[in-house]
Write a protein that holds these residues in place. Structure first.
Motif, PDB file in Angstrom:
ATOM      1  N   ARG A 159      -2.877  -2.231  -9.405  1.00 34.61           N
ATOM      2  CA  ARG A 159      -2.685  -0.992 -10.419  1.00 34.61           C
ATOM      3  C   ARG A 159      -1.542   0.023 -10.054  1.00 34.61           C
ATOM      4  N   GLU A 160      -1.633   0.409  -8.450  1.00 35.40           N
ATOM      5  CA  GLU A 160      -0.753   1.345  -8.057  1.00 35.40           C
ATOM      6  C   GLU A 160       0.677   1.064  -8.313  1.00 35.40           C
ATOM      7  N   ILE A 161       0.966  -0.460  -8.146  1.00 30.32           N
ATOM      8  CA  ILE A 161       2.406  -0.724  -7.951  1.00 30.32           C
ATOM      9  C   ILE A 161       2.810  -1.635  -9.229  1.00 30.32           C
ATOM     10  N   ASP A 162       1.790  -1.563 -10.320  1.00 24.77           N
ATOM     11  CA  ASP A 162       1.892  -2.482 -11.442  1.00 24.77           C
ATOM     12  C   ASP A 162       2.247  -3.778 -11.425  1.00 24.77           C
ATOM     13  N   ALA A 163       1.571  -4.549 -10.358  1.00 23.99           N
ATOM     14  CA  ALA A 163       1.849  -5.752 -10.040  1.00 23.99           C
ATOM     15  C   ALA A 163       0.515  -6.545 -10.824  1.00 23.99           C
ATOM     16  N   ARG A 212      -6.625  -4.199   6.684  1.00 24.80           N
ATOM     17  CA  ARG A 212      -6.029  -2.711   6.840  1.00 24.80           C
ATOM     18  C   ARG A 212      -4.551  -2.754   6.009  1.00 24.80           C
ATOM     19  N   ALA A 213      -3.998  -3.901   5.896  1.00 25.07           N
ATOM     20  CA  ALA A 213      -2.507  -3.735   5.222  1.00 25.07           C
ATOM     21  C   ALA A 213      -2.602  -3.369   3.738  1.00 25.07           C
ATOM     22  N   ILE A 214      -3.476  -3.855   3.018  1.00 26.03           N
ATOM     23  CA  ILE A 214      -3.565  -3.722   1.544  1.00 26.03           C
ATOM     24  C   ILE A 214      -3.928  -2.101   1.382  1.00 26.03           C
ATOM     25  N   PRO A 215      -4.953  -1.465   1.845  1.00 25.16           N
ATOM     26  CA  PRO A 215      -4.970  -0.015   1.684  1.00 25.16           C
ATOM     27  C   PRO A 215      -4.062   0.790   2.074  1.00 25.16           C
ATOM     28  N   PHE A 216      -3.415   0.424   3.491  1.00 23.93           N
ATOM     29  CA  PHE A 216      -2.035   1.016   3.620  1.00 23.93           C
ATOM     30  C   PHE A 216      -1.019   1.086   2.721  1.00 23.93           C
ATOM     31  N   MET A 217      -0.871  -0.237   2.264  1.00 23.08           N
ATOM     32  CA  MET A 217       0.166  -0.106   1.177  1.00 23.08           C
ATOM     33  C   MET A 217       0.077   0.583  -0.147  1.00 23.08           C
ATOM     34  N   THR A 218      -1.220   0.755  -0.544  1.00 23.12           N
ATOM     35  CA  THR A 218      -1.695   1.737  -1.693  1.00 23.12           C
ATOM     36  C   THR A 218      -1.099   3.107  -1.095  1.00 23.12           C
ATOM     37  N   LYS A 219      -1.230   3.610  -0.075  1.00 20.44           N
ATOM     38  CA  LYS A 219      -0.848   4.978   0.244  1.00 20.44           C
ATOM     39  C   LYS A 219       0.479   5.001   0.385  1.00 20.44           C
ATOM     40  N   ILE A 220       1.445   4.064   0.768  1.00 19.99           N
ATOM     41  CA  ILE A 220       2.668   3.930   0.791  1.00 19.99           C
ATOM     42  C   ILE A 220       2.928   4.003  -0.708  1.00 19.99           C
ATOM     43  N   ARG A 270       1.921   5.401  -3.196  1.00 22.39           N
ATOM     44  CA  ARG A 270       1.605   6.517  -3.915  1.00 22.39           C
ATOM     45  C   ARG A 270       3.027   7.454  -3.621  1.00 22.39           C
ATOM     46  N   ASP A 271       3.629   7.191  -2.143  1.00 25.06           N
ATOM     47  CA  ASP A 271       4.544   8.056  -1.768  1.00 25.06           C
ATOM     48  C   ASP A 271       5.997   7.543  -2.398  1.00 25.06           C
ATOM     49  N   LEU A 272       6.363   6.300  -2.137  1.00 29.06           N
ATOM     50  CA  LEU A 272       7.453   5.755  -2.462  1.00 29.06           C
ATOM     51  C   LEU A 272       7.779   5.822  -4.101  1.00 29.06           C
ATOM     52  N   LYS A 273       6.544   5.757  -4.928  1.00 24.45           N
ATOM     53  CA  LYS A 273       6.823   5.980  -6.293  1.00 24.45           C
ATOM     54  C   LYS A 273       7.499   7.376  -6.648  1.00 24.45           C
ATOM     55  N   LEU A 274       7.300   8.142  -5.763  1.00 20.31           N
ATOM     56  CA  LEU A 274       7.997   9.535  -6.262  1.00 20.31           C
ATOM     57  C   LEU A 274       9.547   9.565  -5.705  1.00 20.31           C
ATOM     58  N   GLN A 275       9.792   8.557  -5.122  1.00 23.69           N
ATOM     59  CA  GLN A 275      11.296   8.681  -4.505  1.00 23.69           C
ATOM     60  C   GLN A 275      12.393   7.893  -5.203  1.00 23.69           C
ATOM     61  N   ASP A 276      13.487   8.117  -5.132  1.00 22.80           N
ATOM     62  CA  ASP A 276      14.869   7.665  -5.874  1.00 22.80           C
ATOM     63  C   ASP A 276      14.891   6.170  -5.642  1.00 22.80           C
TER      64      ASP A 276
END
Ligand code: ATP
Length: 248
Positions: free
Chosen positions: A91-95, A201-209, A211-217
């Motif tokens: 849901r976070e990355i619309d996949a 560990r990887a999946i929740p960590f990527m959800t956090k990433i 949230r940050d990268l979505k705000l970047q150019d």
């Protein structure tokens, strides 16, 4: 009851999830063996996410955010260990999420689909009602994929994949990203991006990433991708498998 103070607590919790899923009837017989192999590699890694794994995860999120049709492929083990985290990440990355079983039976697929429906995720793909096609028209069960999912995806993230399927995906020209604790598996070697980490560990960590990268150019996302070399990163991952303790 497992005590949280047990030194192997987290590992035992994961084992318990696999045992319960096996009893629930949606895992193949070999699922426990696959889990055990992963456990052994994770033990040697110190059950920690490494720097090369984190680097690969940033690249993964950047690729998925820039993709038109990113799809996360799930099998029984992935669902047993991290279904809620997978839904949150998707849901976070619309996949999209697609069920993809090595030993596919209608019964296992129905059981897994129900777990998604029970979590208000009706859009799960790869169900028995879904329209299935063959990647590159390869008439092999390993190549089957949902028409609106992996078949038409530009990027596929596969936590736990078998080498044959990984090969078909990577030859199809799709961005193939895998999460596999074994850096020497055919899957890890064949992927465009190989995340050597435990998927829990990887999946929740990527959800956090995300949230940050979505705000970047987009420009920054492209730079992250361009600077990455999977072969070098995979070698670094392999070098971290060192046995540091000495036997008395
Ligand atoms: P390949 O065909 O790619 O060479 P394989 O035959 O060695 O792979 P399988 O038995 O198909 O492997 O799948 C098990 C793989 O999944 C192993 O490489 C194992 O390390 C990995 N694995 C198991 N559990 C996890 C987990 N929780 N997170 C990440 N990887 C895992």
């Amino acid at each position: 009851m497992l005590s949280k103070s047990h030194p192997r607590y987290e590992s035992l919790v994961l084992r318990d999830k696999i045992v319960k899923a096996s009893k629930a009837g949606y895992l193949a017989d070999s699922a426990m063996i696959a889990h055990g192999r992963g456990e052994a590699f994770d033990y040697l890694l110190g059950e920690k996410t490494t720097l090369p794994a984190k680097r690969a995860m940033y690249v993964t999120v950047a690729i998925m955010l820039l993709s038109k049709n990113p799809v996360i492929s799930v099998n029984g083990n992935t669902v047993a260990l991290a279904i809620d985290e997978i839904i949150e990440f998707a849901r976070e990355i619309d996949a999209k999420i697609e069920i993809n079983l090595f030993y596919r039976t209608d019964d296992r697929v129905n059981k897994i689909a129900k777990l998604f429906y029970d979590r208000d995720y009706p859009e799960i793909l790869g169900t028995n009602n879904d329209e299935m096609m063959h990647i590159n028209e390869i008439k092999n069960p390993r190549a089957s994929a949902s028409k609106n999912g992996i078949y038409s995806a530009d990027t596929v993230l596969v936590p736990l994949e078998d080498g044959d399927r990984a090969e078909i995906l990577s030859r199809s020209g799709k961005n193939t990203i895998t999460i596999d604790l074994n850096p020497l598996s055919r899957t890890s070697k064949m992927s465009d991006v190989s995340i050597v980490d435990n998927l829990v560990r990887a999946i929740p960590f990527m959800t956090k990433i995300a949230r940050d990268l979505k705000l970047q150019d987009e420009e920054l996302l492209r730079e992250i991708i361009e600077e990455f070399d999977n072969d070098i990163n995979l070698k670094e991952s392999l070098e971290l498998f060192k046995i540091k303790e000495e036997v008395k």
